[in-house]
Design an enzyme around this catalytic site. Structure first.
Site, PDB file in Angstrom:
ATOM      1  N   VAL A  48      42.652  39.382  70.333  1.00 43.64           N
ATOM      2  CA  VAL A  48      42.351  40.801  70.152  1.00 43.64           C
ATOM      3  C   VAL A  48      40.839  41.016  70.063  1.00 43.64           C
ATOM      4  O   VAL A  48      40.305  42.021  70.542  1.00 43.64           O
ATOM      5  CB  VAL A  48      43.052  41.359  68.889  1.00 43.64           C
ATOM      6  N   CYS A  49      40.141  40.046  69.465  1.00 45.20           N
ATOM      7  CA  CYS A  49      38.705  40.196  69.177  1.00 45.20           C
ATOM      8  C   CYS A  49      37.861  40.578  70.397  1.00 45.20           C
ATOM      9  O   CYS A  49      37.074  41.529  70.322  1.00 45.20           O
ATOM     10  CB  CYS A  49      38.162  38.934  68.519  1.00 45.20           C
ATOM     11  N   PRO A  50      37.982  39.871  71.546  1.00 48.92           N
ATOM     12  CA  PRO A  50      37.111  40.246  72.668  1.00 48.92           C
ATOM     13  C   PRO A  50      37.381  41.648  73.189  1.00 48.92           C
ATOM     14  O   PRO A  50      36.462  42.316  73.667  1.00 48.92           O
ATOM     15  CB  PRO A  50      37.405  39.180  73.727  1.00 48.92           C
ATOM     16  N   GLU A  52      37.982  44.206  71.395  1.00 46.97           N
ATOM     17  CA  GLU A  52      37.235  45.102  70.512  1.00 46.97           C
ATOM     18  C   GLU A  52      35.735  45.039  70.787  1.00 46.97           C
ATOM     19  O   GLU A  52      35.061  46.068  70.827  1.00 46.97           O
ATOM     20  CB  GLU A  52      37.519  44.738  69.052  1.00 46.97           C
ATOM     21  N   LEU A  53      35.204  43.840  70.959  1.00 47.64           N
ATOM     22  CA  LEU A  53      33.761  43.725  71.214  1.00 47.64           C
ATOM     23  C   LEU A  53      33.381  44.443  72.508  1.00 47.64           C
ATOM     24  O   LEU A  53      32.355  45.109  72.571  1.00 47.64           O
ATOM     25  CB  LEU A  53      33.332  42.265  71.252  1.00 47.64           C
TER      26      LEU A  53
END
Length: 212
Positions: free
Chosen positions: A50-52, A54-55
């Site tokens: 999920v993190c990338p 969001e970035l």
């Protein structure tokens, strides 16, 4: 315990730029010295799932935040070296190549611990190690802070690990807070830039409810 309405902790943290420069960033000073709002968003781990998304979503919205005199800064507990490796990994390989805002490397966990956003707690005492062993991942939840030009937190939110954020909501919150600062009005539910706001009194609320 909520930090809204309080000054953001004045703690300096390692960080890295898109070019790989090692930085020292103090979020409170970024806001107060530059007279800008700051959006600080924490994510659990580099090279995850999920993190990338969001970035890249915050990167896509960066021009909109800049129009609103707002600095965007990412943060996790990974090292600068791991951040830089991820920054050099193409988007189609799960990387964050193209992200241009700085990313904190809170490896000491000094700031994330002060904010209370770590997935960690002291577990049972271990006699052999003579210590309390940590339970949990000891990385951060998806916490987001909006800080004003005086270093005061005017919004905080924390998502569990699997739940990605809605970047547009933070733009709306910056707009709403700026409206309050500039107009002295308050912003009702679902308020967006250009819509009616209210004065903080019963008569204005009644008039607003009667017309919406």
């Amino acid at each position: 315990m909520s930090l809204v309405g309080k000054k953001f902790p004045s703690i300096t943290v390692d960080a890295i730029s898109e070019m790989g420069d090692n930085l020292k960033i103090n979020i409170f000073e970024e806001a107060t010295n530059n007279k800008k709002k700051v959006l600080l968003f924490w994510y659990p781990k580099d090279f995850t799932f999920v993190c990338p998304t969001e970035l890249h979503a915050f990167q896509a919205a960066l021009p909109e935040f800049e129009k609103r005199n707002t600095i965007v800064i990412g943060a996790s507990c990974d090292t600068n070296e791991v951040h830089f490796a991820w920054l050099n990994t193409p988007k189609n390989s799960g990387g964050i190549e193209g992200v241009t805002y700085p990313i904190l490397a809170d490896t000491t966990r000094n700031l994330s611990a002060a904010l209370g956003i770590l997935d960690a707690e002291a577990g049972a005492y271990n006699e052999d190690a003579d210590t309390y062993l940590v339970e949990g991942s000891n990385v951060t939840y998806r916490a987001t802070y909006l800080i004003d030009e005086d270093g005061k937190i005017f919004h905080e939110s924390v998502n569990d690990m699997p739940l990605g954020r809605n970047v547009k909501e933070y733009l709306r919150l910056v707009d709403a807070y700026t409206h309050v600062q500039e107009k002295g009005e308050v912003c009702p539910a679902n308020w967006e830039e250009g819509k009616d706001a209210m004065h903080a009194d019963r008569k204005s609320t009644a008039a607003y409810l009667g017309s919406h």
